[in-house]
Design a protein around this motif. Structure first.
Motif, PDB file in Angstrom:
ATOM      1  N   ASN A 227       0.870  -1.241   0.127  1.00 30.12           N
ATOM      2  CA  ASN A 227      -0.257   0.077   0.113  1.00 30.12           C
ATOM      3  C   ASN A 227       0.946   1.215   0.001  1.00 30.12           C
ATOM      4  O   ASN A 227       2.126   1.211   0.386  1.00 30.12           O
ATOM      5  CB  ASN A 227      -0.866   0.132   1.339  1.00 30.12           C
ATOM      6  CG  ASN A 227      -1.675  -1.315   1.162  1.00 30.12           C
ATOM      7  OD1 ASN A 227      -2.732  -1.300   0.951  1.00 30.12           O
ATOM      8  ND2 ASN A 227      -1.124  -2.264   2.089  1.00 30.12           N
ATOM      9  N   CYS A 243      -4.076  10.519   0.997  1.00 35.94           N
ATOM     10  CA  CYS A 243      -4.565   9.692   0.122  1.00 35.94           C
ATOM     11  C   CYS A 243      -4.129   8.291   0.384  1.00 35.94           C
ATOM     12  O   CYS A 243      -2.839   8.398   0.027  1.00 35.94           O
ATOM     13  CB  CYS A 243      -4.522  10.053  -1.435  1.00 35.94           C
ATOM     14  SG  CYS A 243      -5.260   9.080  -2.543  1.00 35.94           S
ATOM     15  N   GLY A 245      -3.545   4.324  -1.016  1.00 33.74           N
ATOM     16  CA  GLY A 245      -3.793   3.373  -2.363  1.00 33.74           C
ATOM     17  C   GLY A 245      -3.474   2.087  -2.001  1.00 33.74           C
ATOM     18  O   GLY A 245      -2.416   1.801  -1.465  1.00 33.74           O
ATOM     19  N   ARG A 246      -4.109   1.073  -2.470  1.00 33.52           N
ATOM     20  CA  ARG A 246      -4.070  -0.215  -2.349  1.00 33.52           C
ATOM     21  C   ARG A 246      -3.041  -0.700  -3.620  1.00 33.52           C
ATOM     22  O   ARG A 246      -3.682  -0.716  -4.890  1.00 33.52           O
ATOM     23  CB  ARG A 246      -4.970  -1.272  -2.364  1.00 33.52           C
ATOM     24  CG  ARG A 246      -4.742  -2.557  -2.101  1.00 33.52           C
ATOM     25  CD  ARG A 246      -5.980  -3.575  -1.966  1.00 33.52           C
ATOM     26  NE  ARG A 246      -5.680  -4.934  -1.969  1.00 33.52           N
ATOM     27  CZ  ARG A 246      -6.612  -5.767  -2.224  1.00 33.52           C
ATOM     28  NH1 ARG A 246      -8.032  -5.332  -2.432  1.00 33.52           N
ATOM     29  NH2 ARG A 246      -6.022  -7.158  -2.534  1.00 33.52           N
ATOM     30  N   GLU A 247      -2.139  -1.302  -3.632  1.00 34.93           N
ATOM     31  CA  GLU A 247      -1.071  -1.697  -4.632  1.00 34.93           C
ATOM     32  C   GLU A 247      -1.562  -2.987  -4.989  1.00 34.93           C
ATOM     33  O   GLU A 247      -1.743  -3.914  -4.290  1.00 34.93           O
ATOM     34  CB  GLU A 247       0.380  -1.615  -4.512  1.00 34.93           C
ATOM     35  CG  GLU A 247       0.714  -0.085  -4.141  1.00 34.93           C
ATOM     36  CD  GLU A 247       2.231  -0.157  -3.735  1.00 34.93           C
ATOM     37  OE1 GLU A 247       2.929  -1.232  -4.269  1.00 34.93           O
ATOM     38  OE2 GLU A 247       2.841   0.966  -3.144  1.00 34.93           O
ATOM     39  N   ILE A 263      -2.608   0.559  -8.991  1.00 39.18           N
ATOM     40  CA  ILE A 263      -2.890   1.048  -7.466  1.00 39.18           C
ATOM     41  C   ILE A 263      -4.553   1.287  -7.696  1.00 39.18           C
ATOM     42  O   ILE A 263      -5.060   1.948  -8.705  1.00 39.18           O
ATOM     43  CB  ILE A 263      -2.243   2.490  -7.126  1.00 39.18           C
ATOM     44  CG1 ILE A 263      -0.789   2.154  -6.958  1.00 39.18           C
ATOM     45  CG2 ILE A 263      -2.902   2.972  -5.861  1.00 39.18           C
ATOM     46  CD1 ILE A 263       0.071   3.572  -6.587  1.00 39.18           C
ATOM     47  N   THR A 265      -7.088   3.460  -5.468  1.00 37.75           N
ATOM     48  CA  THR A 265      -7.337   4.299  -4.343  1.00 37.75           C
ATOM     49  C   THR A 265      -8.689   4.033  -3.229  1.00 37.75           C
ATOM     50  O   THR A 265      -9.544   3.654  -3.843  1.00 37.75           O
ATOM     51  CB  THR A 265      -7.269   5.757  -4.642  1.00 37.75           C
ATOM     52  OG1 THR A 265      -8.409   6.060  -5.280  1.00 37.75           O
ATOM     53  CG2 THR A 265      -6.279   6.299  -5.159  1.00 37.75           C
ATOM     54  N   GLN A 266      -8.436   4.145  -1.985  1.00 40.44           N
ATOM     55  CA  GLN A 266      -9.431   3.738  -1.019  1.00 40.44           C
ATOM     56  C   GLN A 266      -9.197   4.281   0.307  1.00 40.44           C
ATOM     57  O   GLN A 266      -7.718   4.244   0.595  1.00 40.44           O
ATOM     58  CB  GLN A 266      -9.634   2.247  -1.156  1.00 40.44           C
ATOM     59  CG  GLN A 266      -8.452   1.410  -0.673  1.00 40.44           C
ATOM     60  CD  GLN A 266      -8.650  -0.054  -0.712  1.00 40.44           C
ATOM     61  OE1 GLN A 266      -9.105  -0.561  -1.906  1.00 40.44           O
ATOM     62  NE2 GLN A 266      -8.329  -0.877   0.349  1.00 40.44           N
ATOM     63  N   HIS A 316      -1.998   8.908  -9.293  1.00 37.44           N
ATOM     64  CA  HIS A 316      -2.998   8.325  -8.652  1.00 37.44           C
ATOM     65  C   HIS A 316      -3.769   9.056  -7.710  1.00 37.44           C
ATOM     66  O   HIS A 316      -5.060   9.038  -7.698  1.00 37.44           O
ATOM     67  CB  HIS A 316      -2.751   7.029  -8.078  1.00 37.44           C
ATOM     68  CG  HIS A 316      -2.151   7.024  -6.738  1.00 37.44           C
ATOM     69  ND1 HIS A 316      -0.550   7.163  -6.546  1.00 37.44           N
ATOM     70  CD2 HIS A 316      -2.498   7.053  -5.666  1.00 37.44           C
ATOM     71  CE1 HIS A 316      -0.629   7.058  -5.230  1.00 37.44           C
ATOM     72  NE2 HIS A 316      -1.567   7.128  -4.630  1.00 37.44           N
ATOM     73  N   ALA A 320      -7.584  10.655  -8.210  1.00 41.90           N
ATOM     74  CA  ALA A 320      -8.958  10.246  -7.454  1.00 41.90           C
ATOM     75  C   ALA A 320      -9.460  11.764  -7.056  1.00 41.90           C
ATOM     76  O   ALA A 320     -10.474  11.391  -6.214  1.00 41.90           O
ATOM     77  CB  ALA A 320      -8.156   9.801  -6.229  1.00 41.90           C
ATOM     78  N   GLU A 347     -12.589   5.946  -5.089  1.00 43.30           N
ATOM     79  CA  GLU A 347     -12.125   4.969  -5.635  1.00 43.30           C
ATOM     80  C   GLU A 347     -11.601   5.083  -7.115  1.00 43.30           C
ATOM     81  O   GLU A 347     -12.369   5.675  -7.805  1.00 43.30           O
ATOM     82  CB  GLU A 347     -12.722   3.666  -5.661  1.00 43.30           C
ATOM     83  CG  GLU A 347     -12.606   3.127  -4.233  1.00 43.30           C
ATOM     84  CD  GLU A 347     -13.256   1.401  -4.291  1.00 43.30           C
ATOM     85  OE1 GLU A 347     -12.607   0.679  -3.776  1.00 43.30           O
ATOM     86  OE2 GLU A 347     -14.311   1.412  -5.043  1.00 43.30           O
ATOM     87  N   TRP A 350      -5.610   3.299 -10.902  1.00 44.86           N
ATOM     88  CA  TRP A 350      -4.397   4.043 -11.623  1.00 44.86           C
ATOM     89  C   TRP A 350      -3.418   2.904 -12.055  1.00 44.86           C
ATOM     90  O   TRP A 350      -3.246   1.846 -11.300  1.00 44.86           O
ATOM     91  CB  TRP A 350      -3.756   4.911 -10.817  1.00 44.86           C
ATOM     92  CG  TRP A 350      -2.578   5.604 -11.499  1.00 44.86           C
ATOM     93  CD1 TRP A 350      -2.189   6.746 -12.260  1.00 44.86           C
ATOM     94  CD2 TRP A 350      -1.352   4.861 -11.161  1.00 44.86           C
ATOM     95  NE1 TRP A 350      -0.991   6.730 -12.807  1.00 44.86           N
ATOM     96  CE2 TRP A 350      -0.412   5.679 -12.059  1.00 44.86           C
ATOM     97  CE3 TRP A 350      -0.690   3.710 -10.591  1.00 44.86           C
ATOM     98  CZ2 TRP A 350       1.029   5.179 -12.103  1.00 44.86           C
ATOM     99  CZ3 TRP A 350       0.659   3.523 -10.925  1.00 44.86           C
ATOM    100  CH2 TRP A 350       1.356   4.312 -11.561  1.00 44.86           C
TER     101      TRP A 350
END
Length: 418
Positions: A227, A243, A245-247, A263, A265-266, A316, A320, A347, A350
């Motif tokens: 992340n 921000c 982001g989960r990779e 990524i 985003t969340q 990213h 968002a 969400e 990217w």
């Protein structure tokens, strides 16, 4: 807050890679202004572009050269404010060194060198994490003096280091590490046993690297456990943007190992609050970019390091809905109040590689499914897919197509790209 209608500033970007192009795109989207970039060597990322004009000097990693170039450029436009913005670790470090000597018509966004040095060293950063309750992996330190006195396999057993093999081996100071190159150099190493750990230490210290090397508990999980968290702190050291982001995927070529290329985003409210408090307590200013991994063993998150600039994948955040340039320009150039901290809840998917590469190589089906849904909903972004820069610009269009297509081979044969 609202952006100004008539920009009267010039973006002076130091660097020329994807990070630089991402910043230039954000600036152009928000203000319609072209950026001027100063790098060491030409790079495809910023070539043939309408939104960034590049100049080169192979010594742009030296503070005195950067200062001279900025002074010369700023003198040519005395009636404009020049926003001096670094787009890689080395350039952020250099600007931090020279920021107090910049001309009066220049502004920038960096902490002073004393705090920078504490955060750049992973060892002292982990000491700060202990103080402020930031979770990080179990770590064993090998100092240069200890290596000179002799570190043998017997000194690197599981009993001695305090955790099980395989382990991670990495330098504490990335900036000085890359100044001492050797064959088959990597950002991070994996050691299966004490003998392999000793061999890696020999390579790193043998090349002349002068700082600590860290042996670390391997946080279990694939790329999709990684992340990234980006935070912007204003000139008054208050966090104004976060921000998370989960990779889903990272690059796997040896020199680019660990660079995210997909990524989503969340929000992650608990981590965001923890890091917001940390940054404000230490009086940080500018961008902080945290590498974080979720451990499959217990679901906990561990912070690996903080980069003292916006990440290579920073677009990213803009994608968002939170244009990075707007935060910096309104804060630094126009000295406006940015209001309450913006914590991203949008969400967006990217990616810097083709969708098919993401779909084929991401090991978490849930990530892939989510990515496909975001694509279908039009919530997708690629840094280089900027219509303004591609339309009727065949050289730029061709470079982007070739650059992106090469990722099919890079993931298939990563060892070919040393």
């Amino acid at each position: 807050f609202m952006a100004t209608e008539k920009p009267d500033f010039i973006p002076v970007l130091i660097g020329g890679d994807m990070n630089c192009y991402s910043v230039a795109r954000a600036i152009h989207e928000e203000y319609g202004v072209k950026s001027y970039a100063f790098g060491r060597f030409p790079a495809g990322y910023t070539m043939h572009s309408r939104i960034v004009e590049c100049f080169y000097d192979e010594h742009m990693d030296k503070p005195e050269v950067v200062l001279a170039k900025v002074k010369e450029f700023a003198a040519q436009h005395p009636d404009k404010t020049h926003l001096v913005w670094g787009c890689a670790d080395v350039y952020a470090q250099v600007i931090s060194e020279i920021q107090n000597d910049l001309p009066e018509n220049c502004v920038t966004l960096y902490i002073q060198p004393d705090l920078r040095d504490k955060l750049e060293s992973k060892l002292s950063f982990y000491e700060m994490c202990d103080k402020y309750g930031i979770p990080y992996p179990k770590t064993f330190v090998v100092r240069p003096s200890e290596w000179e006195q002799g570190v043998a396999e017997a000194d690197l057993t599981e009993e001695k280091i305090g955790f099980k093999y395989p382990i991670i081996v990495k330098p504490s100071m990335s900036s000085t590490y890359w100044e001492h190159p050797f064959d088959h150099m990597k950002k991070v190493y994996t050691a299966q046993n004490p003998a392999e750990a000793a061999h890696i230490l020999g390579l790193i210290f043998g090349a002349g690297y002068p700082d600590e090397v860290l042996l670390q508990d391997m946080v279990v999980g694939e790329d999709c456990n990684m992340n990234v968290l980006t935070a912007y702190c204003d000139r008054n050291c208050k966090v104004k943007l976060i921000c998370f982001g989960r990779e889903g995927l990272e690059e796997h070529t040896p020199t680019a190992l660990g660079n995210p290329c997909a990524i989503i985003t969340q929000p992650n409210l608990e981590l965001q609050q923890l890091i917001k408090n940390f940054l404000e307590e230490i009086h940080f200013t500018g961008f902080a970019n945290f590498d974080i991994k979720r451990d499959d063993r217990d679901g906990s998150y561990k912070v690996f390091e903080v980069n003292l600039r916006q990440g290579r994948t920073n677009y990213h955040v803009t994608a968002a809905g939170h244009n990075l340039a707007r935060f910096v320009v309104e804060d630094r150039v126009y000295k406006r109040d940015l209001g309450e901290c913006v914590e991203n809840t949008n969400e967006v998917f990217w990616h810097s590689v083709p969708r098919k590469v993401v779909y084929d190589y991401v090991k978490d089906p849930e990530f892939v499914e989510r990515a496909k849904k975001l694509v279908a909903a039009g919530k997708e972004s690629m840094t280089f897919d900027y219509p303004y820069d591609l339309r009727f610009n065949p050289m730029r269009w061709a470079w982007v197509k070739i650059h992106v297509f090469r990722y099919f081979d890079k993931f298939k044969n990563p060892e070919n790209y040393r």
